[in-house]
Design a protein around this motif. Structure first.
Motif, mmCIF file in Angstrom:
data_model
loop_
_atom_site.group_PDB
_atom_site.id
_atom_site.type_symbol
_atom_site.label_atom_id
_atom_site.label_comp_id
_atom_site.label_asym_id
_atom_site.label_seq_id
_atom_site.Cartn_x
_atom_site.Cartn_y
_atom_site.Cartn_z
ATOM 1 N N ALA A 17 0.832 -1.213 0.000
ATOM 2 C CA ALA A 17 0.000 0.000 0.000
ATOM 3 C C ALA A 17 0.866 1.261 0.000
ATOM 4 O O ALA A 17 0.547 2.247 -0.681
ATOM 5 C CB ALA A 17 -0.936 0.000 1.209
ATOM 6 N N ASP A 21 0.853 4.503 -2.598
ATOM 7 C CA ASP A 21 0.667 5.894 -2.156
ATOM 8 C C ASP A 21 1.856 6.772 -2.502
ATOM 9 O O ASP A 21 1.706 7.971 -2.725
ATOM 10 C CB ASP A 21 0.398 5.946 -0.648
ATOM 11 N N HIS A 86 -4.002 5.110 1.342
ATOM 12 C CA HIS A 86 -4.635 3.896 1.842
ATOM 13 C C HIS A 86 -4.639 3.938 3.376
ATOM 14 O O HIS A 86 -3.604 4.202 3.981
ATOM 15 C CB HIS A 86 -3.855 2.647 1.435
ATOM 16 N N PHE A 113 -10.057 -1.721 4.003
ATOM 17 C CA PHE A 113 -9.389 -0.450 3.723
ATOM 18 C C PHE A 113 -10.388 0.669 3.468
ATOM 19 O O PHE A 113 -11.538 0.442 3.104
ATOM 20 C CB PHE A 113 -8.468 -0.579 2.503
ATOM 21 N N TYR A 115 -9.843 4.064 1.044
ATOM 22 C CA TYR A 115 -8.911 4.533 0.024
ATOM 23 C C TYR A 115 -9.409 5.881 -0.480
ATOM 24 O O TYR A 115 -10.575 6.022 -0.845
ATOM 25 C CB TYR A 115 -8.858 3.519 -1.124
ATOM 26 N N MET A 164 -5.955 0.507 -6.030
ATOM 27 C CA MET A 164 -6.336 0.427 -4.618
ATOM 28 C C MET A 164 -5.558 -0.660 -3.919
ATOM 29 O O MET A 164 -5.112 -1.598 -4.475
ATOM 30 C CB MET A 164 -7.827 0.150 -4.497
#
Length: 164
Positions: A17, A21, A86, A113, A115, A164
């Protein structure tokens, strides 16, 4: 090959994640096996990505094309670039998942999650669950499949630009 420990699997999901990002898409793509898939079902409880329509069902070739598009200078939908964040619930090891078999180097991990994807003045929030089918390749983990189940997968959704 010794089995990966639960904390190593959890750390892998958090690191994946973070790569997204931080827009380290090439490093993220390298996490997939050659036959890996990124799947986002269109309906709740969908069981087949090939016989039913999906929001996304991309193999590594399609993922590579999307990564190249995201970094392209002529990708006007990414001028300025989208950004993401995330927020993950602690991942859990899914011992009952059919893929999960540590003796064979197969692991299933799931994380709920939130997002957020933003670009210019628009921001979209999505919620759901990501299920990872991971495989041990030597001393490293690779993603065989990442399944992203959105809470509102059957709604009319805006164009999702990132992963995602």
């Amino acid at each position: 090959m010794s089995p990966f420990q639960p904390q190593q699997l959890i750390d892998f999901v958090y690191a994946e994640a973070r790569l997204l990002d931080e827009q380290q898409f090439d490093a993220w793509l390298a996490l997939f096996t050659d036959d890996g898939h990124y799947w986002m079902p269109l309906t709740p409880g969908q069981t087949d990505a090939r016989l039913q329509a999906s929001l996304m069902y991309e193999d590594t070739l399609l993922l590579k094309i999307r990564v190249e598009r995201l970094s392209g200078q002529r990708t006007y939908s990414q001028q300025p670039k989208s950004r993401s964040h995330h927020l993950l619930q602690q991942p859990t090891i899914e011992a009952q998942h059919p893929w999960h078999n540590p003796e064979q180097g197969h692991y299933a991990v799931r994380a709920a999650f939130h997002y957020v994807e933003t670009r210019i003045d628009e921001q979209a929030l999505y919620a759901g669950w990501a299920t990872y089918e991971l495989i041990a390749q030597g001393q490293e983990l690779r993603i065989r499949q990442k399944r992203v189940d959105l809470v509102n997968c059957d709604s009319a959704l805006r164009s999702i630009q990132l992963f995602m």
